[in-house]
Design an enzyme around this catalytic site. Structure first.
Site, PDB file in Angstrom:
ATOM      1  CB  SER A 125      -2.796  -7.293   3.451  1.00 55.52           C
ATOM      2  OG  SER A 125      -1.681  -6.959   2.695  1.00 55.52           O
TER       3      SER A 125
ATOM      4  CG  HIS B  31      -2.909  -4.342   7.780  1.00 66.21           C
ATOM      5  ND1 HIS B  31      -3.983  -4.660   6.972  1.00 66.21           N
ATOM      6  CD2 HIS B  31      -1.911  -3.958   6.950  1.00 66.21           C
ATOM      7  CE1 HIS B  31      -3.651  -4.468   5.711  1.00 66.21           C
ATOM      8  NE2 HIS B  31      -2.397  -4.024   5.656  1.00 66.21           N
TER       9      HIS B  31
ATOM     10  CB  CYS C 117       0.140  -0.882   5.617  1.00 66.82           C
ATOM     11  SG  CYS C 117       0.418  -2.198   4.415  1.00 66.82           S
TER      12      CYS C 117
HETATM   13  N1  COD Z   1      -0.541  -8.016 -13.466  1.00 64.84           N
HETATM   14  C1  COD Z   1      -0.225  -6.769 -13.063  1.00 64.84           C
HETATM   15  N2  COD Z   1      -0.942  -6.068 -12.138  1.00 64.84           N
HETATM   16  C2  COD Z   1      -2.020  -6.664 -11.629  1.00 64.84           C
HETATM   17  C3  COD Z   1      -2.419  -7.979 -11.997  1.00 64.84           C
HETATM   18  C4  COD Z   1      -1.634  -8.659 -12.970  1.00 64.84           C
HETATM   19  N3  COD Z   1      -1.916  -9.900 -13.374  1.00 64.84           N
HETATM   20  N4  COD Z   1      -3.546  -8.290 -11.330  1.00 64.84           N
HETATM   21  C5  COD Z   1      -3.857  -7.208 -10.559  1.00 64.84           C
HETATM   22  N5  COD Z   1      -2.949  -6.232 -10.733  1.00 64.84           N
HETATM   23  C6  COD Z   1      -2.889  -4.903 -10.155  1.00 64.84           C
HETATM   24  C7  COD Z   1      -4.256  -4.287  -9.867  1.00 64.84           C
HETATM   25  O1  COD Z   1      -4.825  -3.737 -11.028  1.00 64.84           O
HETATM   26  C8  COD Z   1      -3.887  -3.217  -8.843  1.00 64.84           C
HETATM   27  O2  COD Z   1      -3.560  -1.980  -9.450  1.00 64.84           O
HETATM   28  C9  COD Z   1      -2.637  -3.797  -8.157  1.00 64.84           C
HETATM   29  O3  COD Z   1      -2.272  -4.976  -8.888  1.00 64.84           O
HETATM   30  C10 COD Z   1      -2.902  -4.187  -6.702  1.00 64.84           C
HETATM   31  O4  COD Z   1      -3.130  -3.022  -5.987  1.00 64.84           O
HETATM   32  P1  COD Z   1      -4.114  -2.913  -4.733  1.00 64.84           P
HETATM   33  O5  COD Z   1      -4.182  -1.464  -4.369  1.00 64.84           O
HETATM   34  O6  COD Z   1      -5.362  -3.644  -5.018  1.00 64.84           O
HETATM   35  O7  COD Z   1      -3.339  -3.748  -3.610  1.00 64.84           O
HETATM   36  P2  COD Z   1      -2.366  -3.225  -2.460  1.00 64.84           P
HETATM   37  O8  COD Z   1      -1.300  -2.399  -3.054  1.00 64.84           O
HETATM   38  O9  COD Z   1      -3.197  -2.676  -1.354  1.00 64.84           O
HETATM   39  O10 COD Z   1      -1.743  -4.604  -1.888  1.00 64.84           O
HETATM   40  C11 COD Z   1      -0.816  -5.307  -2.622  1.00 64.84           C
HETATM   41  C12 COD Z   1      -0.110  -6.377  -1.740  1.00 64.84           C
HETATM   42  C13 COD Z   1       0.890  -7.056  -2.624  1.00 64.84           C
HETATM   43  C14 COD Z   1       0.573  -5.727  -0.554  1.00 64.84           C
HETATM   44  C15 COD Z   1      -1.158  -7.377  -1.188  1.00 64.84           C
HETATM   45  O11 COD Z   1      -1.917  -7.886  -2.230  1.00 64.84           O
HETATM   46  C16 COD Z   1      -0.451  -8.555  -0.491  1.00 64.84           C
HETATM   47  O12 COD Z   1      -0.048  -9.530  -1.092  1.00 64.84           O
HETATM   48  N6  COD Z   1      -0.331  -8.477   0.827  1.00 64.84           N
HETATM   49  C17 COD Z   1       0.305  -9.526   1.573  1.00 64.84           C
HETATM   50  C18 COD Z   1       1.686  -9.103   1.941  1.00 64.84           C
HETATM   51  C19 COD Z   1       1.649  -8.399   3.224  1.00 64.84           C
HETATM   52  O13 COD Z   1       1.075  -8.850   4.172  1.00 64.84           O
HETATM   53  N7  COD Z   1       2.220  -7.230   3.216  1.00 64.84           N
HETATM   54  C20 COD Z   1       2.195  -6.418   4.334  1.00 64.84           C
HETATM   55  C21 COD Z   1       0.829  -5.812   4.582  1.00 64.84           C
HETATM   56  S1  COD Z   1       0.211  -5.017   3.191  1.00 64.84           S
HETATM   57 ZN    ZN Z   2      -1.393  -3.497   4.030  1.00 63.09          ZN
END
Ligand code: COD
Ligand code: ZN
Length: 366
Positions: A42, A61, A166
């Site tokens: 995020s 955060h 988070c």
């Molecule tokens: N298909 C499947 N998986 C995918 C794709 C795809 N096309 N592209 C990327 N990925 C995978 C990546 O390989 C990775 O493993 C995963 O998606 C993302 O993981 P991280 O660790 O990079 O991300 P996170 O888990 O820290 O964050 C994900 C969120 C969805 C929370 C973030 O991106 C988001 O949208 N945050 C906004 C929502 C929010 O504010 N939430 C509260 C605070 S987090």
């Molecule tokens: Zn977060």
């Protein structure tokens, strides 16, 4: 006072580590020495410019720390308390707080670039700095609303506490509070990083018997097996719809979760869920993206699409429950933490997130 912080001045530019001014806590606020801050996607959404935030800003955060000083009228928190941050400071009075939807508090959202009273505690050269989520924990110290502090037992490490701030709460509560997954059901999770893994853990706790992890990174898929994934699909080399259909007797999963944040993955979550199933969107897609949803299929197949912020949690109830689940070994948070950084290396930490290193990175030196 002064604090060293990571400041975002311009999207697509590195965070700048520098000393900024921090005012002492005002009414209902506390000063916290940050002990741990997680590296979450995020923050990256703001660094990349996919989401917008008023600049300059101090991000961070997902944090935990120790209270050093309290402002006037603080009643629940004392100096010396170890606290987890909530990145939503719910006012307790608006329509949404009064109807048990504190994660979408009106006052918090309408003051998104400041503290709850509309003013700032962080400044640089007299200019106000936005505190992300009113907690701004990519900093040695932060002044936060008392309501953003959830005290926790100091036998839990600050790193674990930060993740509860988070990724763990967002993931676990997306399952229990938003989707309300039922025991015995099948679940697919698209995007299995820090948050997605905790959706997997939440689904396991809820008694889901088929937990299908979908990602484009093989390492991420291997890693999430230890958290409860029963099947994995690599979306970059396999046909997800065909594989999901095979794994669910042609029906699709009862629940699908989107935990990456893109139009493409939201569309996929909607397409794969079974007739009458529930799609829960956790990720925030870039500002200019619009998923295409088939309106006829939506109606004729009676699908439900819901968004959830912070897992629709009530942090003051759910975080202590999550701490208990961690202490009872129902939730594995220790293995999620795979690397630590000093604040000076925060830009490297985000490079590592984007290069697909598995698990969560945490800033532990400030
Ligand atoms: N298909 C499947 N998986 C995918 C794709 C795809 N096309 N592209 C990327 N990925 C995978 C990546 O390989 C990775 O493993 C995963 O998606 C993302 O993981 P991280 O660790 O990079 O991300 P996170 O888990 O820290 O964050 C994900 C969120 C969805 C929370 C973030 O991106 C988001 O949208 N945050 C906004 C929502 C929010 O504010 N939430 C509260 C605070 S987090
Ligand atoms: Zn977060």
């Amino acid at each position: 006072m002064k604090t060293k912080a990571a400041v975002l001045y311009q999207p697509q530019n590195p965070l700048v580590i520098e000393e900024v001014d921090l005012d002492y806590p005002k009414q209902g606020e506390v000063l916290v020495k940050i002990q741990a801050a997680g590296i979450c996607r995020s923050d990256w959404h703001f660094m990349s410019g996919e989401s917008s935030i008023s600049l300059p800003a101090v991000l961070g955060h997902e944090g935990a720390g120790i209270v050093e000083r309290v402002g006037p009228d603080v009643t629940r928190i004392q100096p010396g308390d170890t606290v987890i941050f909530s990145f939503v400071s719910s006012c307790g009075k608006c329509y949404f707080c009064s109807t048990n939807r504190p994660s979408i508090c009106d006052l918090h959202m309408s003051t998104s670039s400041s503290m709850l009273d509309g003013t700032h505690r962080l400044h640089i050269n007299g200019q106000p700095i936005t505190p992300m989520g009113k907690v701004a924990c990519f900093s040695q110290y932060s002044v936060v609303p008392e309501i953003a502090c959830i005290p926790y037992e100091s036998k839990v490490s600050p790193m674990v506490a930060a993740l509860i701030g988070c990724s763990v709460t967002t993931g676990v509560c997306s399952v229990s509070n938003a989707a309300r997954v039922e025991s015995g059901s099948s679940v697919a999770i698209i995007g299995c990083g820090g948050v997605g893994i905790n959706i997997i853990q939440g689904a396991k706790i809820a008694g889901a018997t088929k937990i299908i992890a979908v990602d484009i990174n093989n390492d991420a898929l291997e890693f999430c097996k230890q958290f409860g994934a029963t099947h994995t699909i690599n979306a970059s080399i396999e046909n997800v719809k065909t594989r999901i259909s095979e794994l669910t007797g042609g029906l699709g999963p009862d629940y699908s979760f989107e935990s990456y944040g893109s139009a493409e993955t939201i569309e996929l979550a909607c397409e794969i869920v079974r007739k009458g199933g529930v799609v829960t969107v956790v990720g925030i897609a870039p500002n200019d993206e619009r998923p295409t949803i088939d309106p006829v299929a939506l109606v004729r197949q009676e699908k439900t699409i819901k968004g959830t912020y912070y897992g629709s949690s009530n942090v003051h109830i759910n975080m202590p429950q999550i701490v208990d689940k961690y202490l009872n070994s129902e939730l594995n948070i220790d293995s999620l933490i795979t690397r630590t950084y000093s604040l000076d290396d925060i830009n490297i930490a985000y490079q590592d997130l984007n290069s697909g290193l598995v698990g969560r990175g945490v800033v532990t030196e400030f």
